[in-house]
Write a protein that holds these residues in place. Structure first.
Motif, PDB file in Angstrom:
ATOM      1  N   LYS A  56       0.824  -1.207   0.000  1.00  0.00           N
ATOM      2  CA  LYS A  56       0.000   0.000   0.000  1.00  0.00           C
ATOM      3  C   LYS A  56       0.865   1.265   0.000  1.00  0.00           C
ATOM      4  CE  LYS A  56      -4.034  -1.746  -0.324  1.00  0.00           C
ATOM      5  NZ  LYS A  56      -4.864  -1.446  -1.521  1.00  0.00           N
ATOM      6  N   GLU A  59       1.868   1.672  -3.534  1.00  0.00           N
ATOM      7  CA  GLU A  59       0.724   2.155  -4.316  1.00  0.00           C
ATOM      8  C   GLU A  59       0.484   3.643  -4.044  1.00  0.00           C
ATOM      9  OE1 GLU A  59      -4.119   1.435  -4.589  1.00  0.00           O
ATOM     10  OE2 GLU A  59      -2.844  -0.176  -3.766  1.00  0.00           O
ATOM     11  N   PHE A  60       0.583   4.035  -2.767  1.00  0.00           N
ATOM     12  CA  PHE A  60       0.428   5.438  -2.386  1.00  0.00           C
ATOM     13  C   PHE A  60       1.469   6.303  -3.100  1.00  0.00           C
ATOM     14  CE2 PHE A  60       1.786   8.890   0.492  1.00  0.00           C
ATOM     15  CZ  PHE A  60       0.602   9.603   0.596  1.00  0.00           C
ATOM     16  N   LEU A  63       0.602   6.687  -6.835  1.00  0.00           N
ATOM     17  CA  LEU A  63      -0.506   7.625  -7.016  1.00  0.00           C
ATOM     18  C   LEU A  63      -0.029   9.074  -6.877  1.00  0.00           C
ATOM     19  CD1 LEU A  63      -3.267   5.741  -4.976  1.00  0.00           C
ATOM     20  CD2 LEU A  63      -3.274   6.110  -7.452  1.00  0.00           C
ATOM     21  N   THR A 120      -6.283  12.386  -2.863  1.00  0.00           N
ATOM     22  CA  THR A 120      -7.465  11.762  -3.478  1.00  0.00           C
ATOM     23  C   THR A 120      -8.004  10.673  -2.552  1.00  0.00           C
ATOM     24  OG1 THR A 120      -6.165  10.061  -4.590  1.00  0.00           O
ATOM     25  CG2 THR A 120      -6.434  12.168  -5.749  1.00  0.00           C
ATOM     26  N   PRO A 121      -9.250  10.244  -2.750  1.00  0.00           N
ATOM     27  CA  PRO A 121      -9.794   9.145  -1.938  1.00  0.00           C
ATOM     28  C   PRO A 121      -8.938   7.877  -2.013  1.00  0.00           C
ATOM     29  CG  PRO A 121     -11.558  10.247  -3.112  1.00  0.00           C
ATOM     30  CD  PRO A 121     -10.281  10.837  -3.627  1.00  0.00           C
ATOM     31  N   ALA A 122      -8.333   7.607  -3.172  1.00  0.00           N
ATOM     32  CA  ALA A 122      -7.485   6.416  -3.318  1.00  0.00           C
ATOM     33  C   ALA A 122      -6.229   6.533  -2.467  1.00  0.00           C
ATOM     34  CB  ALA A 122      -7.120   6.214  -4.786  1.00  0.00           C
ATOM     35  N   GLU A 123      -5.642   7.737  -2.420  1.00  0.00           N
ATOM     36  CA  GLU A 123      -4.432   7.940  -1.603  1.00  0.00           C
ATOM     37  C   GLU A 123      -4.763   7.814  -0.116  1.00  0.00           C
ATOM     38  OE1 GLU A 123      -2.606  11.018  -4.926  1.00  0.00           O
ATOM     39  OE2 GLU A 123      -3.246  11.784  -2.990  1.00  0.00           O
ATOM     40  N   ALA A 125      -7.174   6.066   1.145  1.00  0.00           N
ATOM     41  CA  ALA A 125      -7.453   4.648   1.408  1.00  0.00           C
ATOM     42  C   ALA A 125      -6.165   3.862   1.630  1.00  0.00           C
ATOM     43  CB  ALA A 125      -8.241   4.053   0.240  1.00  0.00           C
ATOM     44  N   CYS A 126      -5.117   4.187   0.879  1.00  0.00           N
ATOM     45  CA  CYS A 126      -3.819   3.509   1.052  1.00  0.00           C
ATOM     46  C   CYS A 126      -3.264   3.756   2.454  1.00  0.00           C
ATOM     47  CB  CYS A 126      -2.820   3.998   0.007  1.00  0.00           C
ATOM     48  SG  CYS A 126      -3.124   3.387  -1.663  1.00  0.00           S
ATOM     49  N   GLU A 129      -5.204   1.905   5.117  1.00  0.00           N
ATOM     50  CA  GLU A 129      -4.902   0.468   5.125  1.00  0.00           C
ATOM     51  C   GLU A 129      -3.552   0.202   5.792  1.00  0.00           C
ATOM     52  OE1 GLU A 129      -5.614  -3.563   4.578  1.00  0.00           O
ATOM     53  OE2 GLU A 129      -6.943  -1.821   4.508  1.00  0.00           O
TER      54      GLU A 129
END
Length: 377
Positions: A56, A59-60, A63, A120-123, A125-126, A129
């Motif tokens: 994660k 991934e962060f 992004l 962003t919401p995806a960042e 979320a990473c 997690e």
């Protein structure tokens, strides 16, 4: 000033003017059995919570890099902190969720706060997690057990590392505070010193922490009242701890001059051991392990382990191991050429009795003085 005499330790050792002090670097891949299965290659095996958190973190970083030019810095910050310790990875994620970063990186705090405020919401979320995974009961940091084993079980010259005296280094205060506190819990009656920035230094006696001035720690180590010190890189310069005989790098700084400075705290005049021991800890299957796989090939010279390393590994270098090797080899070649040129020019000496113009009996004119002082060496 007309003349400067530069005396590096290696030069004095090569000239036979100073006895060499060697360094034994651990882990040794050709004899991993001596560590009782604690290493998988050069790295320490981790667990599922860390592996998910690390994925994660990558991934962060990806992004962020697609969104901002500062993504490279943020990638280094997040990945190096999670590779330092579970505690550091957890606290960094928690701070980032509040649009902040740990104190060590405050020189870029305004820029970072702006970037994090627009996550962003995806960042987000990473980061959440990462926080969830590293907060799980199963998220037990394998570096702690490895450090304790080296301090109390692993022997060199007939003594454990704790008996020799040990300094444990980390880039980050979060990691230093965590490891010091855990060790003080495990070693009843053992005083564990924390040597860090102003206002953060102190002594752990079991779980009780008391702030003290850094000079108090220095004095107690010199008199051998304290034999276990956990330090941030605030201790890299100006600290003489040659009464300690072992060093553990709990994380790997990509600024390799810091690694050399860390070792210089114990590998110095007054060190009684002919070979000091240095342990480098990295987690398996991380960027740090990839970097250390390349570095370890160049740490085999017991007496000059940093002679063929760059001062800093740039983030752009770390794409794959082969590319990192090529870039380091290119750097080392250029560095050697520069060193050779310096040696050719300045390796010689001068006759101290020659050209003692200042003792001449005749009166010199201003022009004569300027002419004489303008001569090259």
């Amino acid at each position: 000033m007309r003349h400067v005499v530069l005396r590096k330790r290696k030069q004095l050792e090569d000239d036979g003017l100073l006895e060499k002090d060697g360094v034994n670097t651990h882990p040794v891949t050709r004899n991993l059995a001596q560590y009782q299965s604690r290493f998988a290659g050069l790295g320490i095996p981790t667990n599922t919570p860390f592996q998910v958190a690390y994925e994660k973190a990558e991934e962060f970083s990806t992004l962020l890099q697609s969104r901002t030019k500062a993504g490279g810095f943020m990638k280094s910050l997040k990945l190096q902190r999670i590779c330092s310790s579970f505690a550091s990875g957890l606290k960094t994620a928690q701070k980032m969720l509040k649009h902040s970063i740990p104190n060590e990186d405050e020189d870029r705090i305004e820029e970072v706060e702006h970037i994090l405020s627009e996550m962003t919401p995806a960042e987000v979320a990473c980061l959440k997690e990462i926080e969830t995974q590293l907060s799980r009961a199963e998220a037990v940091d394998s570096k702690l057990n490895t450090v304790k084993w080296f301090l109390t079980e692993f022997r060199t010259d007939g003594k454990t590392w704790l008996e020799h005296g040990c300094i444990i280094f980390s880039q980050y205060y979060d990691t230093a505070e965590w490891i010091a506190k855990e060790l003080s819990k495990s070693f009843k009656g053992e005083v564990v010193a924390v040597y860090a920035g102003v206002g953060k230094s102190g002594l752990f006696r079991e779980v009780q922490f008391n702030n003290v001035e850094r000079e108090v720690i220095n004095a107690a180590v010199r008199t051998r009242e304290i034999r276990l010190v956990v330090a941030t890189d605030a201790a890299c310069e100006g600290l003489n701890l040659q009464t300690l005989g072992t060093l553990i790098n709990i994380d790997l700084p990509w600024n390799l001059s810091r690694l050399e400075q860390r070792l210089g705290r114990i590998k110095r005049f007054g060190q009684t051991r002919k070979f000091v021991d240095m342990l480098n800890l990295v987690y398996s299957e991380t960027q740090d392990e990839k970097v250390y796989n390349v570095l370890s090939e160049r740490l085999r010279d017991t007496y000059d382990i940093f002679g063929s390393l760059p001062d800093t590994i740039d983030d752009e270098w770390i794409k794959d191991e082969e590319e990192l090797k090529d870039l380091m080899n290119e750097y080392i070649h250029e560095r050697k050429k520069a060193q050779d040129a310096f040696t050719v020019k300045y390796r010689g000496t001068i006759d101290p009795k020659a050209h003692l113009w200042e003792r001449c009996a005749s009166v010199l004119s201003r022009r004569d003085i300027v002419s004489k002082l303008s001569e090259p060496w």
